[in-house]
Design a protein around this motif. Structure first.
Motif, PDB file in Angstrom:
ATOM      1  N   VAL A  86       0.840  -1.198   0.000  1.00 59.78           N
ATOM      2  CA  VAL A  86       0.000   0.000   0.000  1.00 59.78           C
ATOM      3  C   VAL A  86       0.873   1.245   0.000  1.00 59.78           C
ATOM      4  O   VAL A  86       0.566   2.237  -0.675  1.00 59.78           O
ATOM      5  CB  VAL A  86      -0.951  -0.002   1.219  1.00 59.78           C
ATOM      6  N   ARG A  87       1.975   1.208   0.736  1.00 57.00           N
ATOM      7  CA  ARG A  87       2.921   2.330   0.728  1.00 57.00           C
ATOM      8  C   ARG A  87       3.445   2.580  -0.675  1.00 57.00           C
ATOM      9  O   ARG A  87       3.531   3.729  -1.133  1.00 57.00           O
ATOM     10  CB  ARG A  87       4.084   2.036   1.679  1.00 57.00           C
ATOM     11  N   ASP A  88       3.803   1.501  -1.381  1.00 59.78           N
ATOM     12  CA  ASP A  88       4.290   1.649  -2.751  1.00 59.78           C
ATOM     13  C   ASP A  88       3.227   2.300  -3.640  1.00 59.78           C
ATOM     14  O   ASP A  88       3.520   3.201  -4.437  1.00 59.78           O
ATOM     15  CB  ASP A  88       4.683   0.278  -3.326  1.00 59.78           C
ATOM     16  N   TRP A  89       1.980   1.824  -3.517  1.00 58.69           N
ATOM     17  CA  TRP A  89       0.889   2.356  -4.333  1.00 58.69           C
ATOM     18  C   TRP A  89       0.683   3.836  -4.037  1.00 58.69           C
ATOM     19  O   TRP A  89       0.510   4.649  -4.947  1.00 58.69           O
ATOM     20  CB  TRP A  89      -0.383   1.553  -4.041  1.00 58.69           C
ATOM     21  N   ALA A  90       0.690   4.192  -2.744  1.00 63.66           N
ATOM     22  CA  ALA A  90       0.468   5.580  -2.353  1.00 63.66           C
ATOM     23  C   ALA A  90       1.582   6.482  -2.871  1.00 63.66           C
ATOM     24  O   ALA A  90       1.340   7.609  -3.313  1.00 63.66           O
ATOM     25  CB  ALA A  90       0.359   5.683  -0.830  1.00 63.66           C
ATOM     26  N   LEU A  91       2.810   5.977  -2.829  1.00 66.14           N
ATOM     27  CA  LEU A  91       3.941   6.767  -3.297  1.00 66.14           C
ATOM     28  C   LEU A  91       3.827   7.046  -4.793  1.00 66.14           C
ATOM     29  O   LEU A  91       4.030   8.183  -5.255  1.00 66.14           O
ATOM     30  CB  LEU A  91       5.251   6.036  -2.983  1.00 66.14           C
ATOM     31  N   VAL A  92       3.490   6.034  -5.568  1.00 72.15           N
ATOM     32  CA  VAL A  92       3.375   6.182  -7.020  1.00 72.15           C
ATOM     33  C   VAL A  92       2.211   7.100  -7.397  1.00 72.15           C
ATOM     34  O   VAL A  92       2.300   7.886  -8.345  1.00 72.15           O
ATOM     35  CB  VAL A  92       3.216   4.800  -7.687  1.00 72.15           C
ATOM     36  N   HIS A  93       1.106   7.025  -6.631  1.00 70.75           N
ATOM     37  CA  HIS A  93      -0.084   7.813  -6.951  1.00 70.75           C
ATOM     38  C   HIS A  93      -0.116   9.164  -6.225  1.00 70.75           C
ATOM     39  O   HIS A  93      -1.118   9.885  -6.320  1.00 70.75           O
ATOM     40  CB  HIS A  93      -1.352   7.015  -6.613  1.00 70.75           C
ATOM     41  N   GLY A  94       0.934   9.486  -5.515  1.00 66.82           N
ATOM     42  CA  GLY A  94       1.009  10.791  -4.866  1.00 66.82           C
ATOM     43  C   GLY A  94       0.020  10.976  -3.739  1.00 66.82           C
ATOM     44  O   GLY A  94      -0.471  12.095  -3.516  1.00 66.82           O
ATOM     45  N   VAL A  95      -0.307   9.914  -3.012  1.00 61.89           N
ATOM     46  CA  VAL A  95      -1.255   9.983  -1.895  1.00 61.89           C
ATOM     47  C   VAL A  95      -0.479  10.165  -0.593  1.00 61.89           C
ATOM     48  O   VAL A  95       0.368   9.339  -0.252  1.00 61.89           O
ATOM     49  CB  VAL A  95      -2.116   8.701  -1.823  1.00 61.89           C
ATOM     50  N   ASP A  96      -0.760  11.236   0.122  1.00 65.70           N
ATOM     51  CA  ASP A  96      -0.057  11.518   1.371  1.00 65.70           C
ATOM     52  C   ASP A  96      -0.650  10.759   2.551  1.00 65.70           C
ATOM     53  O   ASP A  96       0.073  10.244   3.403  1.00 65.70           O
ATOM     54  CB  ASP A  96      -0.077  13.023   1.669  1.00 65.70           C
ATOM     55  N   THR A  97      -1.979  10.702   2.626  1.00 62.77           N
ATOM     56  CA  THR A  97      -2.667   9.993   3.707  1.00 62.77           C
ATOM     57  C   THR A  97      -3.558   8.916   3.112  1.00 62.77           C
ATOM     58  O   THR A  97      -4.458   9.207   2.319  1.00 62.77           O
ATOM     59  CB  THR A  97      -3.515  10.958   4.553  1.00 62.77           C
ATOM     60  N   VAL A  98      -3.313   7.682   3.508  1.00 63.57           N
ATOM     61  CA  VAL A  98      -4.049   6.544   2.959  1.00 63.57           C
ATOM     62  C   VAL A  98      -5.342   6.353   3.740  1.00 63.57           C
ATOM     63  O   VAL A  98      -5.317   6.136   4.957  1.00 63.57           O
ATOM     64  CB  VAL A  98      -3.201   5.254   3.027  1.00 63.57           C
ATOM     65  N   ASP A  99      -6.479   6.443   3.056  1.00 68.05           N
ATOM     66  CA  ASP A  99      -7.759   6.166   3.712  1.00 68.05           C
ATOM     67  C   ASP A  99      -8.274   4.799   3.261  1.00 68.05           C
ATOM     68  O   ASP A  99      -7.566   4.052   2.568  1.00 68.05           O
ATOM     69  CB  ASP A  99      -8.775   7.280   3.419  1.00 68.05           C
ATOM     70  N   GLN A 100      -9.505   4.473   3.637  1.00 62.87           N
ATOM     71  CA  GLN A 100     -10.060   3.156   3.322  1.00 62.87           C
ATOM     72  C   GLN A 100     -10.155   2.920   1.818  1.00 62.87           C
ATOM     73  O   GLN A 100      -9.814   1.836   1.333  1.00 62.87           O
ATOM     74  CB  GLN A 100     -11.438   3.005   3.962  1.00 62.87           C
ATOM     75  N   ASP A 101     -10.592   3.918   1.075  1.00 59.78           N
ATOM     76  CA  ASP A 101     -10.722   3.755  -0.380  1.00 59.78           C
ATOM     77  C   ASP A 101      -9.359   3.543  -1.038  1.00 59.78           C
ATOM     78  O   ASP A 101      -9.220   2.719  -1.945  1.00 59.78           O
ATOM     79  CB  ASP A 101     -11.405   4.986  -0.984  1.00 59.78           C
ATOM     80  N   HIS A 102      -8.357   4.296  -0.571  1.00 62.39           N
ATOM     81  CA  HIS A 102      -7.011   4.125  -1.122  1.00 62.39           C
ATOM     82  C   HIS A 102      -6.481   2.717  -0.835  1.00 62.39           C
ATOM     83  O   HIS A 102      -5.922   2.051  -1.717  1.00 62.39           O
ATOM     84  CB  HIS A 102      -6.053   5.153  -0.517  1.00 62.39           C
ATOM     85  N   ALA A 103      -6.643   2.266   0.416  1.00 61.54           N
ATOM     86  CA  ALA A 103      -6.155   0.937   0.789  1.00 61.54           C
ATOM     87  C   ALA A 103      -6.860  -0.141  -0.019  1.00 61.54           C
ATOM     88  O   ALA A 103      -6.226  -1.092  -0.498  1.00 61.54           O
ATOM     89  CB  ALA A 103      -6.370   0.705   2.289  1.00 61.54           C
ATOM     90  N   SER A 104      -8.175   0.014  -0.210  1.00 63.59           N
ATOM     91  CA  SER A 104      -8.937  -0.962  -0.977  1.00 63.59           C
ATOM     92  C   SER A 104      -8.474  -1.007  -2.427  1.00 63.59           C
ATOM     93  O   SER A 104      -8.257  -2.087  -2.995  1.00 63.59           O
ATOM     94  CB  SER A 104     -10.431  -0.616  -0.910  1.00 63.59           C
ATOM     95  N   GLU A 105      -8.306   0.174  -3.034  1.00 58.52           N
ATOM     96  CA  GLU A 105      -7.869   0.217  -4.431  1.00 58.52           C
ATOM     97  C   GLU A 105      -6.469  -0.370  -4.588  1.00 58.52           C
ATOM     98  O   GLU A 105      -6.188  -1.104  -5.550  1.00 58.52           O
ATOM     99  CB  GLU A 105      -7.906   1.657  -4.941  1.00 58.52           C
TER     100      GLU A 105
END
Length: 351
Positions: A232-251
């Motif tokens: 999830v950290r990798d996904w957030a880094l690539v997509h420029g997400v600073d704070t991971v919420d439920q929708d981000h984690a699910s995606e």
């Protein structure tokens, strides 16, 4: 889309880089260890008593499924006792001489950790009996009628054995452990605590619903939870997400083919084969493995345990069958109650 095999996320295999990352996330003290409250409390008493007596701790046997913290607890035991740690595994000890070499080089109070201890050879096990009980081993020099036995005194040490199959350990070996602890699967709440600690060390910002989403897909296993968190950290880094919420984690986890119940590609392939090709079963294991394009052992040891625990698959004398919950999870309509399913006799190589 990443080409990483989803089994790297929810399986028990590890590559060197993953091992290094997981080692950094391991708690170093018993008070930092999350979950396993009963085992942790009992082990704390054993270690504190040993410290007060000024002696090596009793031998410890830890059993339970992979990824629940047996190796971490062995490291914590050594740390709590301020003792060096020696690590080896059962498959690496195939001769009594292998074990004798390790034992003879131990220092006083040292902790010897043997992972998968049930896979040691029988001659090595018999040598270990005396070493654990009397801190002595007999070294055989020579062969035949001229062979002589030389007793070798050992300094007091603590053996920590870990096994995923405690039933395969011979009784005399089990009886020589002063403390036996069985590790259970973690609850979602406990896994959230594990993830919060790990996220802090990884400098990640995750909301409470985000933690809950990752924990719910982690199969009750901290090792898998930490692995999914890193993806999830990798996904957030690539997509420029600073704070991971439920929708981000699910995606993010959907990208890695880990669904809402923690099932991966292989798990779903097994259920889909049962439901769509054989009406829910029963189906023999060999046939099922061929259908999903995997080895029989992979289906039996990687996919089946979790599917059975989740109530999605059942093992019967005639073969594997999909439960009503499996049909619902796949979005399929289960057969009507009493509907005749395939007998399984035509494809029953191995129940």
């Amino acid at each position: 889309m990443s080409t990483e095999d989803p089994r790297e996320l929810v399986g028990t295999g590890q590559v060197a880089e993953e091992k290094a990352l997981e080692a950094a996330l391991r708690p170093k003290a018993l008070e930092d260890f999350v979950g396993q409250g009963t085992v942790r409390a009992q082990l704390s008493l054993v270690l504190e008593s040993s410290r007060l007596r000024g002696t090596a701790a009793d031998h410890v046997l830890l059993s339970g499924p992979p990824g629940l913290g047996k190796t971490t607890l062995a490291m914590i035991i050594a740390s709590e006792m301020s003792a060096p740690l020696r690590i080896t595994s059962g498959p690496a000890i195939q001769h009594a001489g292998d074990l004798a070499a390790i034992l003879s080089s131990l220092s006083e109070g040292e902790v010897l950790f043997i992972d998968e201890i049930h896979r040691m050879s029988r001659p090595a096990e018999e040598l270990l009996y005396m070493a654990m009980e009397d801190f002595r081993v007999d070294i055989i020099v020579g062969k035949g009628a001229g062979a002589t036995s030389i007793p070798l005194e050992l300094p007091p040490f603590t053996l920590v054995g870990a096994t995923t199959r405690a039933g395969l350990l011979p009784g005399p070996l089990r009886d020589r452990f002063g403390f036996t602890g069985h590790l259970e699967y973690y609850t979602t709440e406990e896994l959230e605590k594990v993830l919060r600690r790990s996220a802090g060390m990884l400098d990640m910002s995750v909301t409470n619903p985000g933690f809950a989403e990752i924990a719910s897909r982690s199969r009750g296993t901290p090792r898998i939870a930490n692995r999914l968190l890193r993806r999830v950290r990798d996904w957030a880094l690539v997509h420029g997400v600073d704070t991971v919420d439920q929708d981000h984690a699910s995606e993010a986890l959907n990208t890695y083919e880990v669904d809402s119940r923690g099932l991966d590609r292989l798990d779903r392939a097994v259920l889909e084969a049962l439901c769509t090709k054989f009406g829910g079963g029963p189906v023999g294991l060999s046939t099922l493995a061929i259908l999903v394009g995997e080895e029989t052992e992979t289906v039996e040891t990687v996919a089946e345990p979790y599917l059975v625990r989740e109530g999605l698959l059942a093992r019967t004398p005639r073969g594997r069958i999909a439960t009503e919950a499996a049909w619902r999870h796949l979005g399929l309509t289960p057969p009507q109650t009493g509907q005749e399913t395939l007998s399984g006799t035509a494809h029953e190589e191995r129940p």
